[in-house]
Design a protein around this motif. Sequence first.
Motif, PDB file in Angstrom:
ATOM      1  N   ASP A   1      33.535  36.114  41.680  1.00  7.60           N
ATOM      2  CA  ASP A   1      32.980  37.206  40.914  1.00  7.60           C
ATOM      3  C   ASP A   1      33.423  37.096  39.467  1.00  7.60           C
ATOM      4  OD1 ASP A   1      35.552  38.439  40.695  1.00  7.60           O
ATOM      5  OD2 ASP A   1      35.270  39.340  42.659  1.00  7.60           O
ATOM      6  N   ALA A   2      33.079  38.059  38.670  1.00  3.19           N
ATOM      7  CA  ALA A   2      33.361  37.976  37.236  1.00  3.19           C
ATOM      8  C   ALA A   2      34.852  37.994  36.934  1.00  3.19           C
ATOM      9  CB  ALA A   2      32.671  39.127  36.516  1.00  3.19           C
ATOM     10  N   GLY A   3      35.662  38.454  37.866  1.00  4.66           N
ATOM     11  CA  GLY A   3      37.093  38.520  37.635  1.00  4.66           C
ATOM     12  C   GLY A   3      37.877  37.360  38.216  1.00  4.66           C
ATOM     13  N   ARG A   4      37.211  36.246  38.531  1.00  5.66           N
ATOM     14  CA  ARG A   4      37.879  35.105  39.148  1.00  5.66           C
ATOM     15  C   ARG A   4      37.566  33.825  38.380  1.00  5.66           C
ATOM     16  NH1 ARG A   4      40.248  38.483  42.101  1.00  5.66           N
ATOM     17  NH2 ARG A   4      39.554  39.108  44.125  1.00  5.66           N
ATOM     18  N   ALA A   5      38.552  32.939  38.349  1.00  4.19           N
ATOM     19  CA  ALA A   5      38.356  31.609  37.757  1.00  4.19           C
ATOM     20  C   ALA A   5      38.850  30.577  38.754  1.00  4.19           C
ATOM     21  CB  ALA A   5      39.135  31.481  36.445  1.00  4.19           C
ATOM     22  N   THR A  80      36.129  32.902  46.927  1.00  5.41           N
ATOM     23  CA  THR A  80      36.912  33.214  45.731  1.00  5.41           C
ATOM     24  C   THR A  80      37.631  34.558  45.825  1.00  5.41           C
ATOM     25  OG1 THR A  80      34.996  34.156  44.586  1.00  5.41           O
ATOM     26  CG2 THR A  80      35.444  31.807  44.232  1.00  5.41           C
ATOM     27  N   SER A  81      37.276  35.384  46.802  1.00  6.62           N
ATOM     28  CA  SER A  81      37.991  36.650  46.996  1.00  6.62           C
ATOM     29  C   SER A  81      39.348  36.430  47.648  1.00  6.62           C
ATOM     30  CB  SER A  81      37.167  37.600  47.856  1.00  6.62           C
ATOM     31  OG  SER A  81      35.952  37.892  47.221  1.00  6.62           O
ATOM     32  N   THR A  82      39.445  35.376  48.489  1.00  8.83           N
ATOM     33  CA  THR A  82      40.691  35.104  49.208  1.00  8.83           C
ATOM     34  C   THR A  82      41.381  33.821  48.734  1.00  8.83           C
ATOM     35  OG1 THR A  82      39.597  33.820  50.943  1.00  8.83           O
ATOM     36  CG2 THR A  82      39.786  36.206  51.281  1.00  8.83           C
ATOM     37  N   GLY A  83      40.607  32.915  48.101  1.00 11.19           N
ATOM     38  CA  GLY A  83      41.154  31.622  47.693  1.00 11.19           C
ATOM     39  C   GLY A  83      41.165  30.588  48.804  1.00 11.19           C
TER      40      GLY A  83
END
Length: 132
Positions: A1-5, A80-83
């Motif tokens: 999401d927009a808050g993840r890199a 990407t929420s959990t990695g």
Amino acid sequence: DAGRALIVSYTRSPLLGTITSRVAVLNTMTGKQTGFTQTLSGEIIGADPLRVDGSRVVLTRRIWNPFTMSGSAKMTVINTSTGWPTNTLSLSGDLAWSPGFNADGSRMVVTTTTHNYFTGTSNSRLAVLRVV
């Protein structure tokens, strides 16, 4: 999401010539890592979002064996929420190029090639995958 890199690095073994990649998801709002660093074989040559919200990313990896002069391809989906990785698909042959997607993102095309260095011949493979 927009808050993840998605952060990617790799190392090459000077003795074997093999590549190992490391992948981490960073929360850009807090600056903290989400989940744990994933260690994957091969060189990551593509990272494509599978969902509009960016919650799933497919990492395309090229794995080259310098001893057999052959390659393989692996595609790993990272949440990407959990990695954490959710699925991995292995394909025989060296990647011809990064995967392509159709207009609505519901299908992905992957091509691989195998080479016979003794006879000078090559074979190509094409896979069309449904993205869910």
